[in-house]
Scaffold this active site. Structure first.
Site, mmCIF file in Angstrom:
data_model
loop_
_atom_site.group_PDB
_atom_site.id
_atom_site.type_symbol
_atom_site.label_atom_id
_atom_site.label_comp_id
_atom_site.label_asym_id
_atom_site.label_seq_id
_atom_site.Cartn_x
_atom_site.Cartn_y
_atom_site.Cartn_z
ATOM 1 N N THR A 119 25.651 5.959 2.902
ATOM 2 C CA THR A 119 26.671 6.713 3.370
ATOM 3 C C THR A 119 27.911 6.295 3.290
ATOM 4 O O THR A 119 28.836 7.032 2.568
ATOM 5 C CB THR A 119 26.490 6.402 4.961
ATOM 6 N N VAL A 120 28.210 5.009 3.138
ATOM 7 C CA VAL A 120 29.753 4.643 2.763
ATOM 8 C C VAL A 120 29.785 4.444 1.145
ATOM 9 O O VAL A 120 30.874 4.760 0.647
ATOM 10 C CB VAL A 120 29.894 3.316 3.532
ATOM 11 N N LYS B 78 30.532 -6.090 8.445
ATOM 12 C CA LYS B 78 30.938 -6.896 9.494
ATOM 13 C C LYS B 78 29.995 -8.141 9.862
ATOM 14 O O LYS B 78 30.525 -9.019 10.303
ATOM 15 C CB LYS B 78 31.186 -5.950 10.735
ATOM 16 N N ARG C 295 18.347 3.947 -5.443
ATOM 17 C CA ARG C 295 18.146 5.459 -5.608
ATOM 18 C C ARG C 295 19.426 6.120 -5.689
ATOM 19 O O ARG C 295 20.555 5.590 -5.114
ATOM 20 C CB ARG C 295 16.960 5.783 -4.618
ATOM 21 N N GLU D 236 38.780 -4.571 5.205
ATOM 22 C CA GLU D 236 39.265 -3.655 6.340
ATOM 23 C C GLU D 236 38.232 -2.637 6.735
ATOM 24 O O GLU D 236 38.216 -2.422 8.126
ATOM 25 C CB GLU D 236 40.298 -2.719 5.702
ATOM 26 N N LYS E 227 32.702 -7.247 15.154
ATOM 27 C CA LYS E 227 33.846 -6.983 14.929
ATOM 28 C C LYS E 227 34.893 -7.622 15.834
ATOM 29 O O LYS E 227 36.062 -7.855 15.124
ATOM 30 C CB LYS E 227 34.030 -5.377 15.162
HETATM 31 N N1 HSE Z 1 27.282 1.509 13.897
HETATM 32 C C1 HSE Z 1 28.720 1.532 14.040
HETATM 33 C C2 HSE Z 1 29.269 2.089 15.056
HETATM 34 C C3 HSE Z 1 29.106 1.977 12.585
HETATM 35 O O1 HSE Z 1 28.714 3.020 15.565
HETATM 36 O O2 HSE Z 1 30.557 1.869 15.551
HETATM 37 C C4 HSE Z 1 30.429 1.343 11.971
HETATM 38 O O3 HSE Z 1 30.576 -0.077 12.055
#
Ligand code: HSE
Length: 435
Positions: A13-14, A103, A46, A127, A203
């Protein structure tokens, strides 16, 4: 300046969002950096249909990217802490700068990674590891550099906030909302990380280190998730003028540092109480500026990529700067980090929401009030509901004054021991978050 060559490891995704943003905004990014930024290689098992890698070489061996002599910056987006740690240390050993959204990796292995990076004179930027697209690390590390941060409180897990919002607004079922968050790509690979508070703890520890100048101490965060929050609690909180939010709270005073993640009642009139869905927000209280609030998407492909690419831009801009002149990894130079202690949860002070199931007969409430009064705890608000038909127990909901956690826990144990109380007493901390 020669083009800056980037290797992206992980095309989920990222990773796909990062690839797409770098490509789409290539010209304006070049104008900001003063050099072209080129994705020179991708390491992924992939391809991802969400991005077209075109002529960029893709290898299934991410370590090949970490060793590629042409690459200046490795972007680690594979997640997890085992292979990711090896990959980042390998990249550093090969003299690469590192950008990561991971994180868990920074919270648990950051001290080791920064020591290795310092030795090699390379940057490690993260970040995107906290609050997705909100530039909170930059705000704390650079924008608030004049201040002593006193405390911060954040909604830093989008999945948890989405679940609590849907429970409150639509009365939806916990599991059903979690499945939707997974389908939308917000939830962690292991969603217990979201609902048990581990993701938020990762976090919080990063934010606290940058705010207070302390080493990362993930093992010292008190962590409670949202799995025990019922729709009843959400509704009673509303009746009392509060919202339940899953907060990460870090506070620093002379006695020590509080690091805690737990569901919290906050007054509904606070801006942060109205941060809903997958959005994140962090409220920071600092001595010079006072309160500041940072709001935005805490997860998702391009919001997170926005932070990853900003880090790539920052690192690219410093490629000609001496290592000692770069912004320190944890805001404060490594040799100045403080050993101010992190306090055990028993020592913190908070107000509390208590919900109990009490036998509907004279004298029960006065016994509860006596126990609290003997502990020096006063009752600030009270709701007692009508008994349901044929029921002999009624819900009693109390808000207490501010007290020390250990006194509250002793009083709760005494209340639970009364014959007239059924089940455990539900206990949720209350924070005013007042300026
Ligand atoms: N699983 C995390 C959330 C994704 O729902 O905030 C972003 O760090």
């Amino acid at each position: 300046m020669n083009p800056v060559k980037v290797g992206i490891c992980g095309l989920g995704t990222v990773g796909s969002g990062t690839f797409n943003v770098l490509l789409r905004n290539r010209e304006s990014i070049q104008a900001r950096v003063g050099a072209d930024i080129v994705v020179a290689q991708v390491g992924a098992r992939r391809e991802n249909p969400a991005c077209d890698t075109g002529s960029v070489p893709v290898t299934p061996d991410i370590f090949e990217v970490a060793r590629n002599p042409d690459i200046d910056i490795i972007v680690e987006l594979i997640g997890g802490t085992t292979v990711a740690r090896e990959l980042v240390l390998e990249a550093i050993a090969n003299g690469k700068h590192v950008v990561t959204a991971n994180k868990a990796l920074i919270a648990e292995y950051g001290n080791e990674i920064f020591a290795a990076a310092q030795e090699k004179g390379v940057s490690v930027a993260f970040e995107a590891a906290v609050a997705g697209g909100i530039p909170i690390i930059k705000a704390l590390r650079e924008g608030l550099a004049a201040n002593q941060v006193q405390w911060l409180a954040g909604i830093i897990n989008g999945t948890g906030n989405f679940i609590l919002t849907e429970m409150r607004e639509k009365g939806r079922d916990f599991a059903d909302v979690l499945a939707e968050a997974q389908a939308l790509g917000y939830a962690e690979a292991d969603p217990t990380f979201d609902v048990e508070g581990i993701d938020a703890a990762h976090k919080l520890v990063i934010l606290a280190s940058i705010a207070f100048g302390i080493p990362l101490q993930f093992e010292k965060v008190y962590t409670e998730g949202i799995t025990r929050i019922s729709t009843d609690d959400v509704n009673y909180a509303e009746e009392l003028g509060y919202r339940i939010k899953h907060l990460g709270i870090a506070r620093c005073d002379d006695k020590g540092i509080e690091l805690r993640v737990h569901p919290t009642l906050i007054p509904e009139k606070r801006l942060i109480a109205n941060v809903n869905g997958v959005m994140n927000a962090i409220l920071v209280m600092a001595d010079a500026v006072g309160p500041t609030l940072y709001y935005g998407p805490g997860a998702g492909s391009e919001p997170t990529a926005s932070s990853v690419v900003a880090d790539v831009v920052d690192v690219a801009r410093t490629l000609t700067a001496e290592p000692k002149h770069r912004v320190p990894y944890l805001a404060f130079h490594q040799d100045t980090l403080s050993d101010h202690p992190v306090m055990p949860i028993e020592d913190i002070y908070s107000a509390y929401y208590l919900r109990m199931s009490a036998l509907d007969k004279p004298g029960v409430l006065s016994k509860i009030a006596q126990i609290l009064s003997d502990a020096g705890i006063s009752i600030e608000a009270l709701i007692q509901k009508q008994p349901a038909e044929d029921a002999d127990h009624v819900p009693v909901i109390l808000l207490t004054s501010i007290t020390q956690e250990k006194l509250l826990m002793q009083a709760v144990a005494e209340i639970e021991a009364l014959d007239s109380i059924a089940d455990e007493v539900v206990r949720i901390r209350v924070e005013s978050l007042a300026g």
